[in-house]
Design a protein around this motif. Structure first.
Motif, PDB file in Angstrom:
ATOM      1  N   VAL A 249      -0.279 -15.640  17.473  1.00 22.24           N
ATOM      2  CA  VAL A 249       0.442 -16.185  18.632  1.00 22.24           C
ATOM      3  C   VAL A 249      -0.517 -16.949  19.546  1.00 22.24           C
ATOM      4  O   VAL A 249      -0.178 -18.004  20.090  1.00 22.24           O
ATOM      5  CB  VAL A 249       1.155 -15.059  19.407  1.00 22.24           C
ATOM      6  CG1 VAL A 249       1.766 -15.589  20.699  1.00 22.24           C
ATOM      7  CG2 VAL A 249       2.238 -14.424  18.545  1.00 22.24           C
ATOM      8  N   VAL A 305       6.920 -19.568  22.114  1.00 23.13           N
ATOM      9  CA  VAL A 305       5.625 -18.895  21.999  1.00 23.13           C
ATOM     10  C   VAL A 305       5.431 -17.912  23.144  1.00 23.13           C
ATOM     11  O   VAL A 305       4.878 -16.821  22.958  1.00 23.13           O
ATOM     12  CB  VAL A 305       4.474 -19.928  21.965  1.00 23.13           C
ATOM     13  CG1 VAL A 305       3.123 -19.238  22.085  1.00 23.13           C
ATOM     14  CG2 VAL A 305       4.532 -20.708  20.665  1.00 23.13           C
ATOM     15  N   ALA A 308       7.293 -14.901  22.172  1.00 18.71           N
ATOM     16  CA  ALA A 308       6.593 -14.196  21.106  1.00 18.71           C
ATOM     17  C   ALA A 308       5.380 -13.451  21.642  1.00 18.71           C
ATOM     18  O   ALA A 308       5.073 -12.332  21.202  1.00 18.71           O
ATOM     19  CB  ALA A 308       6.168 -15.176  20.020  1.00 18.71           C
ATOM     20  N   ASP A 309       4.694 -14.041  22.598  1.00 17.39           N
ATOM     21  CA  ASP A 309       3.522 -13.397  23.189  1.00 17.39           C
ATOM     22  C   ASP A 309       3.914 -12.079  23.853  1.00 17.39           C
ATOM     23  O   ASP A 309       3.230 -11.063  23.700  1.00 17.39           O
ATOM     24  CB  ASP A 309       2.879 -14.333  24.216  1.00 17.39           C
ATOM     25  CG  ASP A 309       1.591 -13.756  24.787  1.00 17.39           C
ATOM     26  OD1 ASP A 309       0.625 -13.578  24.027  1.00 17.39           O
ATOM     27  OD2 ASP A 309       1.562 -13.472  26.001  1.00 17.39           O
ATOM     28  N   VAL A 323       6.963 -13.153  15.649  1.00 17.54           N
ATOM     29  CA  VAL A 323       6.078 -14.288  15.341  1.00 17.54           C
ATOM     30  C   VAL A 323       6.770 -15.249  14.387  1.00 17.54           C
ATOM     31  O   VAL A 323       6.705 -16.469  14.560  1.00 17.54           O
ATOM     32  CB  VAL A 323       4.750 -13.792  14.718  1.00 17.54           C
ATOM     33  CG1 VAL A 323       3.856 -14.969  14.376  1.00 17.54           C
ATOM     34  CG2 VAL A 323       4.021 -12.861  15.663  1.00 17.54           C
TER      35      VAL A 323
END
Length: 336
Positions: A249, A305, A308-309, A323
């Motif tokens: 990530v 993103v 996802a982080d 991810v």
């Protein structure tokens, strides 16, 4: 292999670069990158032998050092030949080594070159402080971790051998073998020895294409290029071989951040890569990528993103799925 030509490496804030050898009664080679430390030592030894081909080289190992060995090693030989003494692994040296080095540095033999190799860390701090305060040159050999620094290293290897390599070849070699500096250096040596003419990306692919690692950066490259299938395949391979979702990530975020930086500067006239904290090749690459990205698509990818982080850091029970979802969103957000 002592460097044949001067490299354009960044000069450390304190000390000199590993590829700037010099002669002095005492030289400290300090840093955690073993290959660069070896190059630094080779450079000093090369200068000493250029000055006196008959110089005697003596090596001492810090971990097995016994009291008084340094004095014996550094003392003039029976026939008065000059000496170069290399002390390895000073960071793991015995207390006797630390004490003898501190004593020796206060009054070194002017006919002897003593090279102390310290692999980093604070062990032996008093000894290190004594050497640096004496005015002895310090050659810095810190790990090369950034892709731009690795690319500079590779370009320097080819330049030292007087071989041309295009930018794409350098980048391809870093992509293929960039996790290990020693392996990068060995690959450069092989390409120099086994090929003729300009080294291109096709040359690199012929020799090392099958060894490209499925790292987070390669996952990010495929996603940004819109190759959803390739990105997911690389992602799954990376995860299967033990790569944690968090750095993947991070690689995705860095790639998109670079796109956003360059996109934000496009309307502001000319700018230097250093103005936005990027290497020139990174700026060029981002400019090419941005031809296939809209502001809306880039915003959607960055948002994916960010989610996802958060997911891989505890907000989701399935970080792998998080991810993969981000990778697919990025690939699909690129303008076809």
């Amino acid at each position: 292999m002592p460097p044949a030509t001067k490299r354009r490496t960044a000069t450390p804030a304190t000390g000199r670069s590993w590829d700037e050898p010099t002669l002095a009664p005492v030289v400290l080679v300090r840093g955690a990158e073993p290959l660069l430390a070896e190059r630094a030592v080779d450079g000093v030894v090369g200068l000493a032998r250029a000055r006196d081909p008959e110089i005697e080289k003596v090596e001492l190992e810090g971990t097995t050092y016994g009291p008084g060995q340094l004095v014996v090693a550094a003392s003039p030989s029976l026939f008065g030949e000059a000496k170069i003494v290399v002390v390895r692994s000073a960071e793991s040296g015995t207390e006797d080594l630390m004490a003898d080095l501190i004593s020796y540095v206060g009054s070194p033999d002017e006919e002897t070159v003593l090279v102390v190799v310290h692999g980093g860390g604070q062990r032996g701090k008093k000894m290190l402080d004594t050497i640096t305060k004496s005015g002895a040159p310090v050659m810095v050999c810190e790990p090369v971790t950034k892709d731009g620094e690795k690319a500079s290293f590779v370009a320097g290897e080819f330049k030292a051998a007087r071989r041309r390599a295009d930018a794409e070849a350098v980048r391809a070699l870093v992509d293929a073998l960039g996790s290990d500096l020693r392996e990068l250096a060995a690959a450069c040596s092989q390409l120099i020895a086994d090929t003729t003419g300009t080294i291109t990306a096709a040359t690199v692919d012929k020799y090392y294409g099958g060894r490209v690692e499925a790292t987070g950066f390669r996952v990010a490259d495929a996603a940004v290029a819109g190759d959803a299938g390739g990105a997911v395949a690389l992602l799954r391979h990376a995860l299967d071989t033990g790569l944690d979702p968090v750095p993947i990530v991070a690689a995705l975020a860095l790639r998109l951040r670079n796109l956003a930086k360059v996109a934000s500067m496009r309307g502001g006239g000319g700018f230097a890569a250093r103005d936005i904290g990027m290497a020139p090749w990174q700026v060029d690459r981002a400019r090419k990528d941005l031809r296939s990205w809209t502001p809306e698509g880039l915003a959607a990818a960055i948002s994916a993103v960010a989610q996802a982080d958060a997911d891989v850091k505890g907000e989701s029970r399935d970080p792998v799925f998080a991810v993969e979802r981000a990778v697919l969103t990025i690939a699909r957000s690129r303008r076809s």
